[in-house]
Every structure is written in structure tokens, then in C-alpha cells.
Motif scaffolding. Structure first.
Motif, PDB file in Angstrom:
ATOM      1  N   PRO A 107       0.843  -1.079   0.028  1.00 47.84           N
ATOM      2  CA  PRO A 107       0.081   0.064  -0.045  1.00 47.84           C
ATOM      3  C   PRO A 107       0.704   1.317  -0.134  1.00 47.84           C
ATOM      4  CG  PRO A 107      -1.114  -1.544   1.441  1.00 47.84           C
ATOM      5  CD  PRO A 107       0.519  -2.164   1.032  1.00 47.84           C
ATOM      6  N   ASP A 108       1.903   1.315   0.543  1.00 49.27           N
ATOM      7  CA  ASP A 108       2.776   2.515   0.724  1.00 49.27           C
ATOM      8  C   ASP A 108       3.572   2.595  -0.552  1.00 49.27           C
ATOM      9  OD1 ASP A 108       5.694   1.363   1.574  1.00 49.27           O
ATOM     10  OD2 ASP A 108       4.119   0.177   2.465  1.00 49.27           O
ATOM     11  N   SER A 109       3.907   1.687  -1.374  1.00 46.49           N
ATOM     12  CA  SER A 109       4.942   1.749  -2.440  1.00 46.49           C
ATOM     13  C   SER A 109       4.862   2.781  -3.490  1.00 46.49           C
ATOM     14  CB  SER A 109       5.060   0.304  -3.261  1.00 46.49           C
ATOM     15  OG  SER A 109       5.597  -0.761  -2.324  1.00 46.49           O
ATOM     16  N   VAL A 110       3.739   3.058  -4.001  1.00 49.45           N
ATOM     17  CA  VAL A 110       3.558   4.133  -5.003  1.00 49.45           C
ATOM     18  C   VAL A 110       3.810   5.505  -4.552  1.00 49.45           C
ATOM     19  CG1 VAL A 110       2.221   4.908  -6.831  1.00 49.45           C
ATOM     20  CG2 VAL A 110       2.264   2.482  -6.519  1.00 49.45           C
ATOM     21  N   ALA A 111       3.053   5.703  -3.510  1.00 50.59           N
ATOM     22  CA  ALA A 111       3.213   7.008  -2.922  1.00 50.59           C
ATOM     23  C   ALA A 111       4.678   7.214  -2.373  1.00 50.59           C
ATOM     24  CB  ALA A 111       2.516   7.179  -1.718  1.00 50.59           C
ATOM     25  N   GLY A 112       5.488   6.270  -1.807  1.00 50.79           N
ATOM     26  CA  GLY A 112       6.733   6.532  -1.284  1.00 50.79           C
ATOM     27  C   GLY A 112       7.619   6.588  -2.530  1.00 50.79           C
ATOM     28  N   ILE A 116      10.129   9.748  -3.414  1.00 49.01           N
ATOM     29  CA  ILE A 116      11.611   9.648  -3.669  1.00 49.01           C
ATOM     30  C   ILE A 116      11.876  10.185  -5.004  1.00 49.01           C
ATOM     31  CG2 ILE A 116      13.433   8.074  -3.660  1.00 49.01           C
ATOM     32  CD1 ILE A 116      11.911   6.422  -1.457  1.00 49.01           C
ATOM     33  N   LYS A 117      11.332   9.819  -6.197  1.00 44.34           N
ATOM     34  CA  LYS A 117      11.636  10.185  -7.507  1.00 44.34           C
ATOM     35  C   LYS A 117      11.808  11.850  -7.923  1.00 44.34           C
ATOM     36  CE  LYS A 117       9.149   9.656 -11.947  1.00 44.34           C
ATOM     37  NZ  LYS A 117       9.796   8.571 -12.895  1.00 44.34           N
ATOM     38  N   ARG A 118      11.065  12.681  -6.763  1.00 49.12           N
ATOM     39  CA  ARG A 118      11.251  13.853  -7.028  1.00 49.12           C
ATOM     40  C   ARG A 118      12.553  14.408  -6.868  1.00 49.12           C
ATOM     41  NH1 ARG A 118       7.607  16.749  -2.625  1.00 49.12           N
ATOM     42  NH2 ARG A 118       8.664  18.615  -3.704  1.00 49.12           N
ATOM     43  N   LYS A 138       3.830  -1.716 -14.859  1.00 47.31           N
ATOM     44  CA  LYS A 138       2.875  -1.202 -15.688  1.00 47.31           C
ATOM     45  C   LYS A 138       1.519  -1.757 -14.700  1.00 47.31           C
ATOM     46  CE  LYS A 138       2.045   0.393 -19.082  1.00 47.31           C
ATOM     47  NZ  LYS A 138       2.023   1.989 -19.069  1.00 47.31           N
ATOM     48  N   HIS A 139       1.617  -3.016 -14.489  1.00 49.71           N
ATOM     49  CA  HIS A 139       0.556  -3.831 -13.496  1.00 49.71           C
ATOM     50  C   HIS A 139       0.325  -2.873 -12.192  1.00 49.71           C
ATOM     51  CE1 HIS A 139      -2.148  -6.948 -12.121  1.00 49.71           C
ATOM     52  NE2 HIS A 139      -1.491  -6.504 -10.832  1.00 49.71           N
ATOM     53  N   ALA A 140       1.325  -2.572 -11.273  1.00 50.65           N
ATOM     54  CA  ALA A 140       1.273  -2.098 -10.072  1.00 50.65           C
ATOM     55  C   ALA A 140       1.306  -0.733 -10.001  1.00 50.65           C
ATOM     56  CB  ALA A 140       2.255  -2.768  -9.275  1.00 50.65           C
ATOM     57  N   GLY A 141       1.549  -0.085 -11.125  1.00 44.75           N
ATOM     58  CA  GLY A 141       1.743   1.723 -11.262  1.00 44.75           C
ATOM     59  C   GLY A 141       2.996   2.059 -10.461  1.00 44.75           C
ATOM     60  N   LEU A 142       4.050   1.264 -10.546  1.00 43.20           N
ATOM     61  CA  LEU A 142       5.524   1.585 -10.194  1.00 43.20           C
ATOM     62  C   LEU A 142       6.283   2.694 -10.934  1.00 43.20           C
ATOM     63  CD1 LEU A 142       6.676  -1.960  -8.913  1.00 43.20           C
ATOM     64  CD2 LEU A 142       5.390  -0.398  -7.633  1.00 43.20           C
ATOM     65  N   PRO A 143       6.233   4.012 -10.460  1.00 41.06           N
ATOM     66  CA  PRO A 143       6.727   4.863 -11.303  1.00 41.06           C
ATOM     67  C   PRO A 143       8.326   5.155 -11.454  1.00 41.06           C
ATOM     68  CG  PRO A 143       6.647   5.813  -9.077  1.00 41.06           C
ATOM     69  CD  PRO A 143       6.063   4.120  -8.975  1.00 41.06           C
ATOM     70  N   ASP A 226       8.398   2.303   6.411  1.00 36.38           N
ATOM     71  CA  ASP A 226       7.973   1.685   5.055  1.00 36.38           C
ATOM     72  C   ASP A 226       8.430   2.768   4.279  1.00 36.38           C
ATOM     73  OD1 ASP A 226       6.404   4.016   5.266  1.00 36.38           O
ATOM     74  OD2 ASP A 226       4.538   2.980   5.607  1.00 36.38           O
ATOM     75  N   ILE A 227       8.168   2.805   2.812  1.00 38.92           N
ATOM     76  CA  ILE A 227       8.739   3.542   1.617  1.00 38.92           C
ATOM     77  C   ILE A 227       8.440   4.939   1.817  1.00 38.92           C
ATOM     78  CG2 ILE A 227       9.106   3.753  -0.802  1.00 38.92           C
ATOM     79  CD1 ILE A 227       8.634   0.803  -1.095  1.00 38.92           C
ATOM     80  N   VAL A 228       7.342   5.225   2.397  1.00 41.66           N
ATOM     81  CA  VAL A 228       6.844   6.628   2.543  1.00 41.66           C
ATOM     82  C   VAL A 228       7.615   7.260   3.785  1.00 41.66           C
ATOM     83  CG1 VAL A 228       5.138   8.319   3.457  1.00 41.66           C
ATOM     84  CG2 VAL A 228       4.431   6.273   1.835  1.00 41.66           C
ATOM     85  N   ASP A 229       7.843   6.509   4.693  1.00 43.88           N
ATOM     86  CA  ASP A 229       8.903   6.939   5.629  1.00 43.88           C
ATOM     87  C   ASP A 229      10.306   7.037   5.136  1.00 43.88           C
ATOM     88  OD1 ASP A 229       9.451   7.753   8.610  1.00 43.88           O
ATOM     89  OD2 ASP A 229      10.450   5.802   8.684  1.00 43.88           O
ATOM     90  N   LEU A 230      10.789   6.279   4.494  1.00 41.71           N
ATOM     91  CA  LEU A 230      12.019   6.267   3.856  1.00 41.71           C
ATOM     92  C   LEU A 230      12.173   7.754   2.973  1.00 41.71           C
ATOM     93  CD1 LEU A 230      14.859   5.077   2.937  1.00 41.71           C
ATOM     94  CD2 LEU A 230      13.681   3.908   0.949  1.00 41.71           C
ATOM     95  N   ALA A 231      11.043   7.998   2.147  1.00 40.26           N
ATOM     96  CA  ALA A 231      11.042   9.287   1.592  1.00 40.26           C
ATOM     97  C   ALA A 231      11.236  10.453   2.534  1.00 40.26           C
ATOM     98  CB  ALA A 231       9.740   9.515   0.781  1.00 40.26           C
ATOM     99  N   LYS A 232      10.593  10.430   3.537  1.00 43.82           N
ATOM    100  CA  LYS A 232      10.823  11.508   4.436  1.00 43.82           C
ATOM    101  C   LYS A 232      12.117  11.650   5.113  1.00 43.82           C
ATOM    102  CE  LYS A 232       6.018  11.061   6.032  1.00 43.82           C
ATOM    103  NZ  LYS A 232       5.042  10.945   7.199  1.00 43.82           N
ATOM    104  N   GLN A 233      12.697  10.429   5.401  1.00 43.62           N
ATOM    105  CA  GLN A 233      14.007  10.751   5.795  1.00 43.62           C
ATOM    106  C   GLN A 233      15.048  10.991   4.724  1.00 43.62           C
ATOM    107  OE1 GLN A 233      15.479   7.582   8.613  1.00 43.62           O
ATOM    108  NE2 GLN A 233      13.172   6.581   8.708  1.00 43.62           N
ATOM    109  N   LEU A 234      15.039  10.488   3.539  1.00 41.75           N
ATOM    110  CA  LEU A 234      15.840  11.058   2.490  1.00 41.75           C
ATOM    111  C   LEU A 234      15.726  12.221   2.117  1.00 41.75           C
ATOM    112  CD1 LEU A 234      15.600   7.769   0.043  1.00 41.75           C
ATOM    113  CD2 LEU A 234      17.487   8.732   1.572  1.00 41.75           C
ATOM    114  N   ARG A 235      14.346  12.855   2.507  1.00 40.00           N
ATOM    115  CA  ARG A 235      14.177  14.447   2.014  1.00 40.00           C
ATOM    116  C   ARG A 235      15.307  15.191   2.807  1.00 40.00           C
ATOM    117  NH1 ARG A 235       9.074  15.067   3.464  1.00 40.00           N
ATOM    118  NH2 ARG A 235       8.385  13.663   1.520  1.00 40.00           N
ATOM    119  N   GLU A 236      15.626  14.646   4.012  1.00 42.19           N
ATOM    120  CA  GLU A 236      16.315  15.636   5.184  1.00 42.19           C
ATOM    121  C   GLU A 236      17.918  15.505   4.276  1.00 42.19           C
ATOM    122  OE1 GLU A 236      16.651  13.439   8.627  1.00 42.19           O
ATOM    123  OE2 GLU A 236      14.406  13.756   9.154  1.00 42.19           O
ATOM    124  N   HIS A 237      18.189  14.585   3.512  1.00 42.77           N
ATOM    125  CA  HIS A 237      19.563  14.983   2.852  1.00 42.77           C
ATOM    126  C   HIS A 237      19.380  15.820   1.574  1.00 42.77           C
ATOM    127  CE1 HIS A 237      21.383  12.064   5.554  1.00 42.77           C
ATOM    128  NE2 HIS A 237      20.263  11.230   5.525  1.00 42.77           N
TER     129      HIS A 237
END
Length: 239
Positions: A107-112, A116-118, A138-143, A226-237
Motif C-alpha cells: 500500500p505504501d509503495s507507489v506513494a513513497g 523519492i523520485k522527486r 505497468k501492472h502495479a503503477g510503479l513509477p 515503510d517506503i513513505v517513511d524512507l522518503a521523509k528521511q531521504l528528504r532531509e538529505h
């Protein structure tokens, strides 16, 4: 001034970390076999042959073959173990074997991943081959920004070349690439190869009785919920 970054690319183990293979495979088995087998048990047994089937390739005892070939061999062995006949139309058995191309995202994968892709290059660092990973995306919408399959690196993790060749193809030194995985052994191999590492837990990957990879067991660079939390932590860098 150029933003300070921990890494330039964040790559992801895919089976179990980004997608829920157990649910996806069990659903496909249930559709194929009905009540003839326990679909969840069959999915676990099929996956249980995954690492052993790659070992001869990593040892150089077998030339490289992609996961569709290995999954089909493992499917036939698992079906024999469970007494499940595969005497269907070849297209039906192929459909089941290609269930690994159609797995649902956590559930958190696509949003996270989208977050991170930004700021970072994102893509899979997986034992899946390019077509499998593309179909899965394509099936799961992974960007993903980029997909480098094992058919390009011609090796399987945890062979160090799986990590190093991927970094090389991105024209990045290993220390500018991060692997995110839900599996401590994968991260240990990536770290030994010189990559940065991030752990997220997937405590139900193998079901309610899972006993391994419930938490980080190594000195990883980032540990997220999860990947959303990983995105938040990476944003600090990226200041």
C-alpha cells in the motif's frame, strides 16, 4: 549551490520489498487450481525454490537463464510436490507462471516511490529480468525512472556484480547508489559491494508466521517504517 545528497540513485529490491508476491501468487494459484491445493502453501513452496534455483547460475555451473525459465522449472517441481496436474493448455500454465509479472504493490509503495523520485533516480535492483520488471511496473503503477534487469547484468544477487554492474550502468560510483530492501542479507551484500543501504520491514511477506527480517540486523544507513517513511528521511538529505 548544489543540494547535498546522501546518494544520487535509490534502487529497490522488488519481490517482497515493493510488491507483495505471496498475495499475488496465491491468488493466481487459486484461480488456476481452485480447491485442489492450498494456494498460500503452494505460493510459499514455489517461492522456496527461488534462491536454490539461482545458486548454480551464481556459481558458474549453469549459464544465465532468466526468472521466467527458473520460475517455470520451480512451478513444475512444486506442482509435482503438491500433486497438481499441469496438463492444461500451454497458455494456461504460461499465465500462471507469469503471475510473477503481475504482483500487487504494498500500500505504501507507489506513494513513497513517487516522493523519492522527486529528488533521486529510482529503479529496481532485482533478480527479475527487464520484461518482468516492466510488466510488473505497468501492472502495479510503479513509477520507475529506469529498469535494469538481471538479463542486463547477467547475474543474480547477492553476487557483488549484480550491484556493481547496475551502478556502473548508471555511471555512478557504488557509494552514490542506495539499495532499499526488506531483507538484511541483500543489504549486507550490497553494503559489502560499496553501496549505501536502507531497510524497511515487511513483516507479513511470508505470512503471519514469518520469523526473519522483522527488523534491521545491520548498520544500515537508513531504517524506515515503510517506503513513505524512507522518503521523509531521504528528504532531509536534499536541503
Amino acid at each position: 549551490m548544489r543540494p547535498k545528497r546522501l546518494v544520487d540513485a535509490v534502487l529497490f529490491d522488488t519481490f517482497g520489498t515493493v510488491v507483495d508476491w505471496r498475495t499475488g501468487i496465491a491468488q493466481a494459484v487459486a484461480e488456476f487450481a481452485g480447491d485442489a491445493v492450498d494456494a498460500n502453501a503452494f505460493a510459499l513452496a514455489w517461492r522456496g525454490r527461488y534462491q536454490p534455483s539461482m545458486a548454480p547460475v551464481r556459481r558458474g555451473e549453469r549459464g544465465f537463464v532468466d526468472l521466467d525459465v527458473l520460475h517455470r522449472e520451480n512451478l513444475e517441481a512444486t506442482a509435482a510436490e503438491f500433486g497438481l496436474p499441469l496438463d492444461r493448455q500451454p497458455s494456461d500454465v504460461d499465465w500462471l507462471n507469469r503471475a510473477w509479472h503481475r504482483l500487487p504493490a504494498w500500500p505504501d509503495s507507489v506513494a513513497g516511490l513517487t516522493e523519492i523520485k522527486r529528488d533521486f533516480i529510482i529503479g529496481p535492483l532485482s533478480n527479475g529480468h527487464t520484461a518482468l520488471l516492466t510488466n510488473m511496473a505497468k501492472h502495479a503503477g510503479l513509477p520507475w525512472d529506469v529498469i535494469i534487469g538481471s538479463d542486463i547484468t547477467r547475474t543474480y544477487k547477492p553476487d557483488p556484480n549484480a550491484y556493481l554492474r547496475t551502478a556502473e550502468l548508471l555511471h555512478l560510483p557504488p557509494e552514490r547508489v542506495m539499495l532499499c530492501a526488506a531483507h538484511n542479507t541483500d543489504l549486507a551484500a550490497a553494503q559489502k559491494a560499496g553501496l549505501r543501504t536502507a531497510f524497511i520491514p515487511r513483516p507479513t511477506e511470508y505470512g503471519p508466521d514469518q520469523r526473519e527480517d522483522l527488523h534491521a540486523t545491520g548498520p544500515w544507513d537508513v531504517i524506515g517504517r515503510d517506503i513513505v517513511d524512507l522518503a521523509k528521511q531521504l528528504r532531509e538529505h536534499v536541503a
